[in-house]
Design a protein around this motif. Structure first.
Motif, PDB file in Angstrom:
ATOM      1  N   VAL A   1      14.256  20.567  43.645  1.00  0.00           N
ATOM      2  CA  VAL A   1      13.459  19.978  43.365  1.00  0.00           C
ATOM      3  C   VAL A   1      12.188  21.389  42.790  1.00  0.00           C
ATOM      4  CG1 VAL A   1      11.366  19.097  44.674  1.00  0.00           C
ATOM      5  CG2 VAL A   1      14.374  18.841  43.987  1.00  0.00           C
ATOM      6  N   CYS A   2      12.391  22.307  43.583  1.00  0.00           N
ATOM      7  CA  CYS A   2      11.349  23.074  43.048  1.00  0.00           C
ATOM      8  C   CYS A   2      10.706  23.449  42.293  1.00  0.00           C
ATOM      9  CB  CYS A   2      11.565  24.613  44.404  1.00  0.00           C
ATOM     10  SG  CYS A   2      10.270  24.092  46.060  1.00  0.00           S
ATOM     11  N   THR A   3      12.047  23.556  41.535  1.00  0.00           N
ATOM     12  CA  THR A   3      12.112  24.256  40.056  1.00  0.00           C
ATOM     13  C   THR A   3      11.875  22.964  38.779  1.00  0.00           C
ATOM     14  OG1 THR A   3      13.640  25.285  39.915  1.00  0.00           O
ATOM     15  CG2 THR A   3      13.653  24.604  38.267  1.00  0.00           C
ATOM     16  N   MET A   4      11.983  21.781  39.756  1.00  0.00           N
ATOM     17  CA  MET A   4      10.602  20.834  38.688  1.00  0.00           C
ATOM     18  C   MET A   4       9.470  20.553  38.853  1.00  0.00           C
ATOM     19  SD  MET A   4      13.431  17.127  40.274  1.00  0.00           S
ATOM     20  CE  MET A   4      12.088  16.492  39.540  1.00  0.00           C
ATOM     21  N   LYS A   5       9.127  21.502  40.247  1.00  0.00           N
ATOM     22  CA  LYS A   5       7.548  21.101  40.154  1.00  0.00           C
ATOM     23  C   LYS A   5       6.919  22.894  39.273  1.00  0.00           C
ATOM     24  CE  LYS A   5       4.025  22.212  44.002  1.00  0.00           C
ATOM     25  NZ  LYS A   5       3.080  22.795  42.731  1.00  0.00           N
ATOM     26  N   LYS A   6       8.110  23.869  39.812  1.00  0.00           N
ATOM     27  CA  LYS A   6       7.452  24.792  39.255  1.00  0.00           C
ATOM     28  C   LYS A   6       6.702  24.426  36.963  1.00  0.00           C
ATOM     29  CE  LYS A   6       9.570  29.356  38.020  1.00  0.00           C
ATOM     30  NZ  LYS A   6      10.301  29.928  38.635  1.00  0.00           N
ATOM     31  N   VAL A   7       8.198  24.200  36.926  1.00  0.00           N
ATOM     32  CA  VAL A   7       8.410  24.002  35.277  1.00  0.00           C
ATOM     33  C   VAL A   7       7.045  22.450  34.835  1.00  0.00           C
ATOM     34  CG1 VAL A   7       9.825  22.503  33.605  1.00  0.00           C
ATOM     35  CG2 VAL A   7      10.961  24.163  35.013  1.00  0.00           C
ATOM     36  N   PHE A   8       7.247  22.003  35.669  1.00  0.00           N
ATOM     37  CA  PHE A   8       5.354  20.786  35.420  1.00  0.00           C
ATOM     38  C   PHE A   8       4.520  21.529  35.718  1.00  0.00           C
ATOM     39  CE2 PHE A   8       3.996  17.114  35.445  1.00  0.00           C
ATOM     40  CZ  PHE A   8       2.799  17.092  36.012  1.00  0.00           C
ATOM     41  N   ASP A   9       4.547  22.271  36.803  1.00  0.00           N
ATOM     42  CA  ASP A   9       3.200  23.257  36.899  1.00  0.00           C
ATOM     43  C   ASP A   9       3.057  24.527  35.357  1.00  0.00           C
ATOM     44  OD1 ASP A   9       2.631  21.393  39.154  1.00  0.00           O
ATOM     45  OD2 ASP A   9       2.655  23.641  40.573  1.00  0.00           O
ATOM     46  N   GLN A  10       4.009  24.356  34.736  1.00  0.00           N
ATOM     47  CA  GLN A  10       3.681  26.314  34.444  1.00  0.00           C
ATOM     48  C   GLN A  10       3.075  25.161  33.203  1.00  0.00           C
ATOM     49  OE1 GLN A  10       7.330  27.809  33.847  1.00  0.00           O
ATOM     50  NE2 GLN A  10       6.978  27.970  31.731  1.00  0.00           N
ATOM     51  N   TYR A  11       3.544  23.800  32.123  1.00  0.00           N
ATOM     52  CA  TYR A  11       3.274  23.571  31.322  1.00  0.00           C
ATOM     53  C   TYR A  11       1.905  22.824  30.455  1.00  0.00           C
ATOM     54  CZ  TYR A  11       7.703  25.331  29.199  1.00  0.00           C
ATOM     55  OH  TYR A  11       8.373  25.702  28.840  1.00  0.00           O
ATOM     56  N   ALA A  12       1.909  21.895  32.395  1.00  0.00           N
ATOM     57  CA  ALA A  12       0.947  20.933  32.777  1.00  0.00           C
ATOM     58  C   ALA A  12      -0.829  22.074  33.105  1.00  0.00           C
ATOM     59  CB  ALA A  12       0.781  20.117  34.093  1.00  0.00           C
ATOM     60  N   GLY A  13      -0.728  23.359  33.836  1.00  0.00           N
ATOM     61  CA  GLY A  13      -1.368  24.282  33.389  1.00  0.00           C
ATOM     62  C   GLY A  13      -2.039  24.792  32.460  1.00  0.00           C
ATOM     63  N   LYS A  14      -1.308  24.874  31.253  1.00  0.00           N
ATOM     64  CA  LYS A  14      -1.470  25.083  29.619  1.00  0.00           C
ATOM     65  C   LYS A  14      -2.859  24.612  29.849  1.00  0.00           C
ATOM     66  CE  LYS A  14       2.428  26.391  27.998  1.00  0.00           C
ATOM     67  NZ  LYS A  14       3.382  26.625  26.445  1.00  0.00           N
ATOM     68  N   ASP A  15      -3.486  24.105  29.253  1.00  0.00           N
ATOM     69  CA  ASP A  15      -4.619  23.493  28.812  1.00  0.00           C
ATOM     70  C   ASP A  15      -5.731  22.624  29.794  1.00  0.00           C
ATOM     71  OD1 ASP A  15      -3.651  21.472  27.562  1.00  0.00           O
ATOM     72  OD2 ASP A  15      -3.222  23.217  25.866  1.00  0.00           O
ATOM     73  N   GLY A  16      -7.071  22.179  29.949  1.00  0.00           N
ATOM     74  CA  GLY A  16      -7.162  21.731  30.644  1.00  0.00           C
ATOM     75  C   GLY A  16      -6.516  20.243  32.117  1.00  0.00           C
ATOM     76  N   ASP A  17      -6.049  19.280  32.244  1.00  0.00           N
ATOM     77  CA  ASP A  17      -6.164  19.159  33.731  1.00  0.00           C
ATOM     78  C   ASP A  17      -4.666  19.202  34.558  1.00  0.00           C
ATOM     79  OD1 ASP A  17      -5.466  17.067  35.894  1.00  0.00           O
ATOM     80  OD2 ASP A  17      -5.635  15.230  35.391  1.00  0.00           O
ATOM     81  N   PRO A  18      -4.115  20.733  34.970  1.00  0.00           N
ATOM     82  CA  PRO A  18      -3.100  21.156  35.812  1.00  0.00           C
ATOM     83  C   PRO A  18      -2.392  20.340  36.393  1.00  0.00           C
ATOM     84  CG  PRO A  18      -4.903  21.459  36.843  1.00  0.00           C
ATOM     85  CD  PRO A  18      -5.811  20.736  36.026  1.00  0.00           C
ATOM     86  N   THR A  19      -3.167  18.413  36.732  1.00  0.00           N
ATOM     87  CA  THR A  19      -1.552  18.038  37.385  1.00  0.00           C
ATOM     88  C   THR A  19      -1.174  16.586  36.298  1.00  0.00           C
ATOM     89  OG1 THR A  19      -3.497  16.079  37.565  1.00  0.00           O
ATOM     90  CG2 THR A  19      -3.605  18.362  39.250  1.00  0.00           C
TER      91      THR A  19
END
Lengths: 97, 97
Positions: free
Chosen positions: A8-26
């Motif tokens: 589950v934490c890896t799922m979150k890490k991957v999401f944060d990694q790509y969502a955080g690239k630009d604009g809204d990190p969520t």
């Protein structure tokens, strides 16, 4: 940390990694989703026409359930859940891992 | 293997590990779900009354969506997806990982 919690934490890490690239990190923009699909699910470029873009557009439209123009963590987790079901739901549960 | 694929494979490995203990290896019985919850999500015994059993019964009833008497991989993945959403869906996506 247990196996399931680390998944589950890896799922979150991957999401944060790509969502955080630009604009809204969520949330994932279409570009961020494309980057995730290429890197995490091996969507390769096809010579000439970037078939990947066509598939990303289709994926994005399917995942952006509330038509907000972005993919949030609920929509992302639903996608990963569907992916897991597809991989697990073969006869006798002997999927591709 | 990518991070996301390793997370999905871990989800499958955990399911197979507990579902395979007895009976049908493609579904979780109530006992197998209880074992999974204790080991993977840290459900501890409470002195005297086994409060865990009460919680396992509640969990089982909630997860066994088709009332088949077992939890299959689709129901299991839906549970893990809900768990991931709960962990990720805090303000700014800064969950508990």
């Amino acid at each position: 940390m247990s196996q399931l919690m680390s998944a589950v934490c890896t799922m979150k890490k991957v999401f944060d990694q790509y969502a955080g690239k630009d604009g809204d990190p969520t949330t994932l923009s279409k570009k961020e989703l494309g980057d995730l699909l290429r890197a995490e699910l091996g969507f390769e470029e096809v010579s000439g026409k970037d078939i990947v873009l066509f598939e990303v557009n289709k994926f994005f439209a399917a995942l952006d359930h509330d038509k907000s123009g972005t993919v949030d963590c609920t929509e992302y987790c639903t996608f990963v859940c569907t992916l897991a079901i597809l991989m697990m739901d073969t006869k006798g549960g002997k999927g591709k891992c």
